[in-house]
Design a protein around this motif. Structure first.
Motif, mmCIF file in Angstrom:
data_model
loop_
_atom_site.group_PDB
_atom_site.id
_atom_site.type_symbol
_atom_site.label_atom_id
_atom_site.label_comp_id
_atom_site.label_asym_id
_atom_site.label_seq_id
_atom_site.Cartn_x
_atom_site.Cartn_y
_atom_site.Cartn_z
ATOM 1 N N LEU A 180 4.216 13.392 -24.547
ATOM 2 C CA LEU A 180 4.208 13.472 -26.598
ATOM 3 C C LEU A 180 2.802 12.280 -27.076
ATOM 4 C CD1 LEU A 180 6.481 13.990 -28.648
ATOM 5 C CD2 LEU A 180 7.603 12.055 -28.088
ATOM 6 N N THR A 181 2.372 11.335 -26.317
ATOM 7 C CA THR A 181 1.890 10.471 -27.112
ATOM 8 C C THR A 181 0.393 10.532 -27.627
ATOM 9 O OG1 THR A 181 2.060 8.940 -25.846
ATOM 10 C CG2 THR A 181 4.014 8.781 -27.979
ATOM 11 N N ALA A 189 2.313 3.710 -25.746
ATOM 12 C CA ALA A 189 3.805 5.316 -25.806
ATOM 13 C C ALA A 189 5.215 5.360 -26.334
ATOM 14 C CB ALA A 189 3.844 6.023 -23.723
ATOM 15 N N ALA A 190 5.802 3.931 -25.908
ATOM 16 C CA ALA A 190 7.158 3.855 -26.817
ATOM 17 C C ALA A 190 6.438 3.639 -28.551
ATOM 18 C CB ALA A 190 7.423 2.517 -26.037
ATOM 19 N N GLU A 191 5.734 2.358 -28.784
ATOM 20 C CA GLU A 191 5.372 1.869 -29.827
ATOM 21 C C GLU A 191 4.758 3.162 -30.422
ATOM 22 O OE1 GLU A 191 2.231 -1.069 -28.792
ATOM 23 O OE2 GLU A 191 4.257 -2.783 -28.274
ATOM 24 N N GLY A 192 4.108 4.204 -30.154
ATOM 25 C CA GLY A 192 3.688 5.257 -30.558
ATOM 26 C C GLY A 192 4.645 6.227 -31.103
ATOM 27 N N ILE A 193 6.002 6.185 -30.277
ATOM 28 C CA ILE A 193 6.982 7.169 -30.334
ATOM 29 C C ILE A 193 8.082 5.781 -31.647
ATOM 30 C CG2 ILE A 193 9.610 7.693 -29.554
ATOM 31 C CD1 ILE A 193 8.323 8.133 -26.602
ATOM 32 N N ARG A 194 7.643 5.164 -31.432
ATOM 33 C CA ARG A 194 8.677 4.020 -32.789
ATOM 34 C C ARG A 194 7.919 4.976 -34.415
ATOM 35 N NH1 ARG A 194 9.121 -1.388 -33.367
ATOM 36 N NH2 ARG A 194 11.066 -0.695 -34.496
ATOM 37 N N MET A 195 6.701 5.034 -34.271
ATOM 38 C CA MET A 195 6.525 5.938 -34.988
ATOM 39 C C MET A 195 6.894 6.614 -35.749
ATOM 40 S SD MET A 195 3.834 2.711 -35.937
ATOM 41 C CE MET A 195 3.464 1.799 -34.455
ATOM 42 N N MET A 196 7.297 7.765 -34.653
ATOM 43 C CA MET A 196 7.728 8.868 -35.238
ATOM 44 C C MET A 196 8.950 9.148 -35.753
ATOM 45 S SD MET A 196 6.000 10.918 -31.714
ATOM 46 C CE MET A 196 4.841 10.792 -31.251
ATOM 47 N N GLY A 197 9.501 7.811 -35.747
ATOM 48 C CA GLY A 197 10.811 7.402 -36.307
ATOM 49 C C GLY A 197 11.972 6.731 -35.684
ATOM 50 N N PRO A 198 12.274 7.337 -34.132
ATOM 51 C CA PRO A 198 13.569 6.266 -33.347
ATOM 52 C C PRO A 198 13.309 5.014 -33.079
ATOM 53 C CG PRO A 198 12.287 8.015 -31.927
ATOM 54 C CD PRO A 198 11.785 7.995 -32.458
ATOM 55 N N SER A 199 14.016 3.798 -33.584
ATOM 56 C CA SER A 199 13.659 2.574 -34.157
ATOM 57 C C SER A 199 13.804 2.003 -33.088
ATOM 58 C CB SER A 199 14.685 2.115 -34.872
ATOM 59 O OG SER A 199 15.949 2.129 -34.534
ATOM 60 N N ILE A 200 14.707 3.032 -31.549
ATOM 61 C CA ILE A 200 14.484 2.504 -30.571
ATOM 62 C C ILE A 200 15.146 3.401 -29.471
ATOM 63 C CG2 ILE A 200 16.413 1.395 -28.739
ATOM 64 C CD1 ILE A 200 18.049 0.713 -31.092
ATOM 65 N N VAL A 201 14.044 2.814 -28.543
ATOM 66 C CA VAL A 201 13.034 4.142 -27.517
ATOM 67 C C VAL A 201 12.996 3.119 -25.906
ATOM 68 C CG1 VAL A 201 11.164 4.923 -26.807
ATOM 69 C CG2 VAL A 201 11.218 4.194 -28.949
ATOM 70 N N VAL A 202 14.054 4.654 -25.309
ATOM 71 C CA VAL A 202 14.467 4.096 -23.896
ATOM 72 C C VAL A 202 13.622 4.922 -22.869
ATOM 73 C CG1 VAL A 202 16.565 3.773 -21.953
ATOM 74 C CG2 VAL A 202 16.925 3.438 -24.758
ATOM 75 N N ILE A 203 12.546 4.157 -21.994
ATOM 76 C CA ILE A 203 12.040 4.839 -20.810
ATOM 77 C C ILE A 203 12.878 4.864 -19.921
ATOM 78 C CG2 ILE A 203 9.929 4.677 -19.461
ATOM 79 C CD1 ILE A 203 9.563 5.387 -22.951
ATOM 80 N N LYS A 204 13.754 5.587 -19.318
ATOM 81 C CA LYS A 204 13.879 5.965 -18.179
ATOM 82 C C LYS A 204 13.416 6.433 -16.971
ATOM 83 C CE LYS A 204 16.090 9.649 -19.851
ATOM 84 N NZ LYS A 204 17.046 10.829 -19.731
ATOM 85 N N ARG A 205 13.298 5.145 -16.463
ATOM 86 C CA ARG A 205 12.375 5.331 -14.842
ATOM 87 C C ARG A 205 13.340 5.476 -13.329
ATOM 88 N NH1 ARG A 205 8.234 -0.189 -16.162
ATOM 89 N NH2 ARG A 205 6.513 1.373 -16.968
ATOM 90 N N GLY A 206 14.479 6.557 -13.817
ATOM 91 C CA GLY A 206 15.038 6.221 -12.244
ATOM 92 C C GLY A 206 15.789 4.873 -11.516
ATOM 93 N N GLU A 207 14.895 4.887 -9.934
ATOM 94 C CA GLU A 207 15.262 4.089 -9.268
ATOM 95 C C GLU A 207 14.387 2.178 -10.072
ATOM 96 O OE1 GLU A 207 13.465 3.506 -5.391
ATOM 97 O OE2 GLU A 207 12.077 4.978 -6.270
ATOM 98 N N THR A 214 13.141 -1.801 -28.683
ATOM 99 C CA THR A 214 13.564 -2.447 -30.300
ATOM 100 C C THR A 214 12.654 -3.044 -31.012
ATOM 101 O OG1 THR A 214 14.038 -4.662 -29.111
ATOM 102 C CG2 THR A 214 15.420 -2.790 -28.717
ATOM 103 N N GLU A 215 12.948 -3.209 -32.167
ATOM 104 C CA GLU A 215 12.594 -3.344 -32.988
ATOM 105 C C GLU A 215 12.211 -5.482 -33.224
ATOM 106 O OE1 GLU A 215 14.793 -3.563 -37.029
ATOM 107 O OE2 GLU A 215 15.032 -1.413 -36.726
ATOM 108 N N ARG A 216 12.877 -5.977 -31.871
ATOM 109 C CA ARG A 216 13.072 -6.898 -31.312
ATOM 110 C C ARG A 216 11.476 -7.003 -30.082
ATOM 111 N NH1 ARG A 216 17.096 -10.551 -30.971
ATOM 112 N NH2 ARG A 216 16.345 -11.969 -29.488
ATOM 113 N N GLY A 217 11.256 -5.981 -29.306
ATOM 114 C CA GLY A 217 10.217 -6.695 -28.748
ATOM 115 C C GLY A 217 10.522 -5.111 -27.339
ATOM 116 N N TRP A 218 10.698 -6.187 -26.244
ATOM 117 C CA TRP A 218 10.616 -5.284 -25.299
ATOM 118 C C TRP A 218 12.199 -5.616 -23.937
ATOM 119 C CZ3 TRP A 218 7.846 -1.356 -24.692
ATOM 120 C CH2 TRP A 218 6.890 -0.750 -25.626
ATOM 121 N N PHE A 219 12.832 -5.321 -23.898
ATOM 122 C CA PHE A 219 14.267 -5.409 -23.034
ATOM 123 C C PHE A 219 13.512 -4.500 -21.865
ATOM 124 C CE2 PHE A 219 18.279 -4.436 -21.287
ATOM 125 C CZ PHE A 219 18.485 -5.584 -20.973
#
Lengths: 305, 305
Positions: A180-181, A189-207, A214-219
């Motif tokens: 996408l980015t 990529a996650a930071e780029g997606i935040r520029m597209m609108g969502p304030s919270i981006v959850v990257i799913k990595r399976g196992e 988030t606005e606060r940083g990484w979790f």
């Protein structure tokens, strides 16, 4: 209910699945099924989807739980969406054998009048134009979460970007975020997606769990360790159901609530993949679920000093 | 020093590396170099390795830091071990272009008399027979940690299993753990390895962090998120250096100490991969390192209730 429930719009499917641990034929599946069964652990869930006239009462019964409102499920002439897939030996890859869209091909999400006041919504992986139609029918949701897939990123980028501007939480996997980015690095990529609108981006990595910006940083949250994986189908939608159901219950998107939501999504997804289809999800007890959330806490905490 | 230091036995190499971020020719590398530069942040380090007569004073100067004792480095007639590799676009895969063992081919680790009282030792990835020779020269170490690779698992399984019985901490990657145990599931693989001797098994997963099995259960630590990855070479040995250096400083293998050690290994490895070869490792300041340990704590904690 209108304030604390959550609406899901997605697919209901009959899945034929083969994994190294066994197989199922025409079992209840689809993003809306997994999501609803997980989220209803926390709050009432309204389901908008479509099934065909072949959809069995037993499947409907599985979905008709105390806190799942199925009155938004349309029944159309024809066959229910069917998917057939087979997983590799380590279950990290799957091959789609057959996809029959059937009644899903002509699906348009029409919200019952009583659903339009929904304050939280999960737009599961469907055509972004349909996701947009849903948002246009809602008055003023405080929580809009969205999933998508590589197909829509390739074929409907403009529609997807338009919807993303109205989204608070975007759930996406590693490869899709990069696609996408155009960013190789997943953090960029996650930071780029935040520029597209969502304030919270959850990257799913399976196992490997989930990486969240988030606005606060990484979790960072690892997956709950599962020794006897049986069927990974629906893990992402189950995760979304646990996370967003819990968030809808909390009623806010504070950092603490988001992190706790991710822990609940992670825990409930672990029960789903231990059994075939939605079987694990229908059986898990409240106490077991909370025990896994606490176990996740125990297995990730450390004292830095 | 004898109680709180750590001995490392491994390779010193001249690496030629090409990544999407640039390249280096004949730069200081090898497991012992990365390990020593990381562990010496915490405790005095004794190095046993071999170099050829082409090993430059500048490389020796890089290793000769206040807390690194290089008197155990043998100088042999011939050329230093050389390795050349190139990384894929996403740096998750690397191709070895050339490996010249040179003087390393005839290497036998002979511990200077003053090293035999070492109480902590890291046996980096070398022939398990040599790892055993090292243990036979030590009087009574309380901390024996070991790394290996697929080659030894395939070609020296009996030797490796014999050494593993004398090991407290085994560091291994996903694929190697599965290969060693024949278990597809990584949790079962880690538990299987514990039956072979090591009470602590650290599964290294690169950008996904580390999954650790201790007597107490599982501990999961994500990687520190790095936006500008330059060169992943030596990340595993740097991680081991940070983890084991910190553990040697603490002087025990309590759960708390192990978890903190893993956090330090994770933090220091993140500095290593942000620059080429050992460059990042030599430049990082104490305060920056501790800041990343605290940041890891911040980005993993959550409140389960």
């Amino acid at each position: 209910m209108s304030g604390s429930g959550i609406l899901v719009v997605g697919s209901i499917a009959l899945d034929t699945i083969r994994t190294p641990a066994g197989s199922r034929v025409s079992a209840l599946g689809g993003s809306a099924s997994y999501f609803a069964l997980a989220a209803s652990r926390y709050v009432p869930v309204r389901v908008v989807a479509v099934v065909g006239d072949d959809f069995q009462q037993s499947h409907r019964d599985t979905l008709s739980r105390e806190r799942i409102d199925t009155s938004g499920i349309q029944v159309a002439d024809g066959k229910t969406f069917r998917w057939e897939g087979v997983y590799s030996e380590d279950m990290n890859e799957r091959t789609t054998i057959a996809t029959e869209l059937n009644v899903f091909d002509q699906f348009h999400p029409v919200l019952p009048e009583g659903y339009r006041n929904s304050k939280a919504v999960f737009l599961a992986n469907i055509d972004p134009l349909l996701q947009e139609e849903v948002l246009d029918q809602l008055s003023d949701p405080w929580l809009v979460a969205l999933d998508t897939m590589n197909y829509w990123i390739s074929n409907r980028p403009a529609d997807l970007l338009r919807v993303l501007r109205r989204v608070h939480i975007f759930l996406v996997n590693d490869a899709e975020a990069r696609q996408l980015t155009g960013a190789d690095n997943i953090l960029k990529a996650a930071e780029g997606i935040r520029m597209m609108g969502p304030s919270i981006v959850v990257i799913k990595r399976g196992e490997y769990g989930a990486l969240t910006r988030t606005e606060r940083g990484w979790f960072q949250m690892p997956a709950y360790p599962v020794e006897a994986l049986k069927d990974p189908t629906g893990a992402g939608d189950t995760f979304a159901g646990g996370m967003l159901g819990r968030l809808a219950l909390e009623g806010n998107l504070d950092e603490k609530a988001v992190r706790r939501g991710i822990a609940h999504g992670t825990a409930i997804a672990s029960f789903a993949v231990e059994e075939f289809g939605v079987e694990g999800l229908t059986r898990v007890r409240e106490g077991e679920l909370h025990a896994r959330v606490r176990a996740l806490h125990e297995m990730t905490r450390f004292d830095p000093e």
